[in-house]
Design a protein around this motif. Sequence first.
Motif, PDB file in Angstrom:
ATOM      1  N   ARG A   1      20.477 -13.020 -18.118  1.00 20.24           N
ATOM      2  CA  ARG A   1      19.594 -12.415 -19.136  1.00 20.24           C
ATOM      3  C   ARG A   1      20.467 -11.975 -20.400  1.00 20.24           C
ATOM      4  O   ARG A   1      19.938 -12.056 -21.309  1.00 20.24           O
ATOM      5  CB  ARG A   1      18.907 -11.510 -18.843  1.00 20.24           C
ATOM      6  CG  ARG A   1      18.000 -11.592 -17.295  1.00 20.24           C
ATOM      7  CD  ARG A   1      17.287 -10.522 -16.874  1.00 20.24           C
ATOM      8  NE  ARG A   1      16.259 -10.737 -15.594  1.00 20.24           N
ATOM      9  CZ  ARG A   1      15.467 -10.011 -15.176  1.00 20.24           C
ATOM     10  NH1 ARG A   1      15.377  -8.681 -15.673  1.00 20.24           N
ATOM     11  NH2 ARG A   1      14.751 -10.231 -14.332  1.00 20.24           N
TER      12      ARG A   1
ATOM     13  N   TRP B   1      16.432 -16.466 -26.735  1.00 24.92           N
ATOM     14  CA  TRP B   1      16.375 -16.755 -25.180  1.00 24.92           C
ATOM     15  C   TRP B   1      16.249 -18.225 -25.150  1.00 24.92           C
ATOM     16  O   TRP B   1      16.984 -18.916 -24.343  1.00 24.92           O
ATOM     17  CB  TRP B   1      15.197 -15.995 -24.377  1.00 24.92           C
ATOM     18  CG  TRP B   1      15.085 -16.503 -23.063  1.00 24.92           C
ATOM     19  CD1 TRP B   1      14.001 -17.277 -22.515  1.00 24.92           C
ATOM     20  CD2 TRP B   1      16.221 -16.591 -22.212  1.00 24.92           C
ATOM     21  NE1 TRP B   1      14.452 -17.590 -21.437  1.00 24.92           N
ATOM     22  CE2 TRP B   1      15.602 -17.342 -21.047  1.00 24.92           C
ATOM     23  CE3 TRP B   1      17.353 -15.863 -22.024  1.00 24.92           C
ATOM     24  CZ2 TRP B   1      16.290 -17.330 -19.796  1.00 24.92           C
ATOM     25  CZ3 TRP B   1      18.056 -16.175 -20.552  1.00 24.92           C
ATOM     26  CH2 TRP B   1      17.436 -17.045 -19.635  1.00 24.92           C
TER      27      TRP B   1
ATOM     28  N   THR C   1       8.680  -6.136 -21.136  1.00 22.86           N
ATOM     29  CA  THR C   1       8.804  -6.879 -19.802  1.00 22.86           C
ATOM     30  C   THR C   1       7.415  -7.522 -19.592  1.00 22.86           C
ATOM     31  O   THR C   1       6.238  -7.060 -19.999  1.00 22.86           O
ATOM     32  CB  THR C   1       9.412  -6.124 -18.588  1.00 22.86           C
ATOM     33  OG1 THR C   1       8.378  -5.086 -18.227  1.00 22.86           O
ATOM     34  CG2 THR C   1      10.650  -5.314 -19.089  1.00 22.86           C
TER      35      THR C   1
ATOM     36  N   LEU D   1      12.097 -19.470 -17.477  1.00 21.55           N
ATOM     37  CA  LEU D   1      12.675 -18.581 -16.837  1.00 21.55           C
ATOM     38  C   LEU D   1      13.909 -18.987 -16.146  1.00 21.55           C
ATOM     39  O   LEU D   1      13.995 -20.186 -15.780  1.00 21.55           O
ATOM     40  CB  LEU D   1      11.498 -18.308 -15.682  1.00 21.55           C
ATOM     41  CG  LEU D   1      10.211 -17.835 -15.864  1.00 21.55           C
ATOM     42  CD1 LEU D   1       9.280 -17.955 -14.629  1.00 21.55           C
ATOM     43  CD2 LEU D   1      10.231 -16.448 -16.595  1.00 21.55           C
TER      44      LEU D   1
ATOM     45  N   ASP E   1      15.113 -14.156 -12.829  1.00 19.56           N
ATOM     46  CA  ASP E   1      13.556 -13.931 -13.367  1.00 19.56           C
ATOM     47  C   ASP E   1      12.449 -13.810 -12.471  1.00 19.56           C
ATOM     48  O   ASP E   1      11.427 -13.313 -12.749  1.00 19.56           O
ATOM     49  CB  ASP E   1      13.337 -14.579 -14.733  1.00 19.56           C
ATOM     50  CG  ASP E   1      14.343 -14.451 -15.928  1.00 19.56           C
ATOM     51  OD1 ASP E   1      14.639 -13.396 -15.843  1.00 19.56           O
ATOM     52  OD2 ASP E   1      14.355 -15.478 -16.599  1.00 19.56           O
ATOM     53  N   TYR E   2      12.531 -14.509 -11.333  1.00 19.50           N
ATOM     54  CA  TYR E   2      11.377 -14.496 -10.516  1.00 19.50           C
ATOM     55  C   TYR E   2      11.944 -14.794  -8.955  1.00 19.50           C
ATOM     56  O   TYR E   2      13.111 -15.104  -8.678  1.00 19.50           O
ATOM     57  CB  TYR E   2      10.748 -15.981 -11.018  1.00 19.50           C
ATOM     58  CG  TYR E   2      11.728 -17.301 -10.729  1.00 19.50           C
ATOM     59  CD1 TYR E   2      11.586 -18.000  -9.647  1.00 19.50           C
ATOM     60  CD2 TYR E   2      12.222 -17.704 -11.746  1.00 19.50           C
ATOM     61  CE1 TYR E   2      12.223 -19.325  -9.342  1.00 19.50           C
ATOM     62  CE2 TYR E   2      13.106 -18.858 -11.501  1.00 19.50           C
ATOM     63  CZ  TYR E   2      13.052 -19.684 -10.761  1.00 19.50           C
ATOM     64  OH  TYR E   2      13.631 -21.013 -10.659  1.00 19.50           O
TER      65      TYR E   2
ATOM     66  N   CYS F   1      10.411 -10.095 -15.877  1.00 20.96           N
ATOM     67  CA  CYS F   1      11.270 -10.486 -16.677  1.00 20.96           C
ATOM     68  C   CYS F   1      11.223  -9.994 -17.967  1.00 20.96           C
ATOM     69  O   CYS F   1      10.024  -9.277 -18.234  1.00 20.96           O
ATOM     70  CB  CYS F   1      11.329 -12.051 -16.561  1.00 20.96           C
ATOM     71  SG  CYS F   1      10.067 -12.786 -17.305  1.00 20.96           S
TER      72      CYS F   1
ATOM     73  N   ARG G   1      10.620 -14.335 -22.514  1.00 19.68           N
ATOM     74  CA  ARG G   1      10.807 -15.641 -21.653  1.00 19.68           C
ATOM     75  C   ARG G   1       9.372 -16.200 -21.889  1.00 19.68           C
ATOM     76  O   ARG G   1       9.036 -17.415 -21.745  1.00 19.68           O
ATOM     77  CB  ARG G   1      10.576 -15.401 -20.183  1.00 19.68           C
ATOM     78  CG  ARG G   1      12.165 -15.285 -19.563  1.00 19.68           C
ATOM     79  CD  ARG G   1      13.095 -14.441 -20.386  1.00 19.68           C
ATOM     80  NE  ARG G   1      14.256 -14.159 -19.450  1.00 19.68           N
ATOM     81  CZ  ARG G   1      15.293 -13.429 -19.785  1.00 19.68           C
ATOM     82  NH1 ARG G   1      15.433 -13.045 -20.973  1.00 19.68           N
ATOM     83  NH2 ARG G   1      16.499 -13.470 -19.019  1.00 19.68           N
TER      84      ARG G   1
END
Length: 405
Positions: A4, A117, A158, A197, A201-202, A229, A233
């Motif tokens: 990140r 990102w 977020t 992602l 993130d997951y 996340c 994203r």
Amino acid sequence: MNVREAVITVDETQPGLLERGPSLIERAARTAAVAAADADSVDRDARFPHKAFDTAREQKLLGVMIPVEFGGFGASIYDVTDICYTLGRACASTAMIYAMHQTKVACIVRHGHGIPWMETMMRRVARDQWLLASSTTEGQNGGNIRASAAAVDHAGDTVSLVRDATVISYGAQADGLVTIARRATEAAASDQVLLALARDDYSLKQTQGWETLGMRGTCSTGFELKVDCPADRVFPEAYDKIHAQTMTPFAHLCWSSTWAGIAAASVTRAQAFVRKAARSSGGQMPPAAAHFTAAKMSLAKLRAVIAASLDAFARAEHDERALGSLDFQSSITLLKVQASELAVETVMHAMRTAGLSGYRNDGEFTMGRHLRDVLSSPIMINNDRILANAATSTLMSGVPTSLRD
């Protein structure tokens, strides 16, 4: 380093990777050789083709489409589909995973410029050879990716998401994931956004297995997907635009090229069978040689259909109006139907050329794996669904007045 927070720079004074090493075709051939040697084992054990992707990473194939300024090769759709075709001739599962990965990369490349990102993801794909999976099938929607049940929940800077992802191909092996969802809890099912992602993130919890007829190495199991996340994203651009301009064209072109590779592999085996049979009988063709001619004709039609669609996309690639036109959207959608049907037809003719030698699983001319793999093609986003959905648009589309319209 936490992905990140990752910031990667590219030294633009250094020569490009292609200037310092082998061509894309050479890199693809090296990967295909490893994939072919492992293909039977991958199919038998329904396991991810680790050796092929270890080699693909060594050859920097996962980041070929990333722009040069972000560390990639800046490869074109022609380059990527040629690689899919080459890998398809070696191992269908390897090729399909590669095709799905490149479709997700295309979304980031074509819609992520200027977004920090997304540009970081491009650099990670190029530098670290990240493999990106896709989560588009959800619940009981039967592959209707233009309607989402799960919604993005926004909380300050977020977002979170819980998704019943009934299929995520190679989800457990991927370094990142691209998924779709409703824009917000109050949004309509068709008001969707795309998320890109990183692995942290997951989380994934497996809910279904993958015991199938073919494409066994894609490991397309079901998962409960939980996302927590940063909000960056989420692509700012609406998914309907990304879907029309990038997701559908790249998916259908890359998938079709993979299926064409499977078909070509079967024709190669049929050709070897006919040549061996003719030599052993003093030059007399075997009884089923007519099927070989039919296989060659079908493969030629398949390649021509794909080539025409590639040219059409290349002409319109940077023209939003052209990409959104009724004619283009109809043709690129129906490419999937045409290519899948022709690929199955080609493999069937090739198998009938070799007869029992092609039907057996233990001989040099065996085509069982090719047939089982290619039979996935009409089912992957079911052709019946596509034809039913395309009925209105094809009715509205004009009939060409000349051969070269």
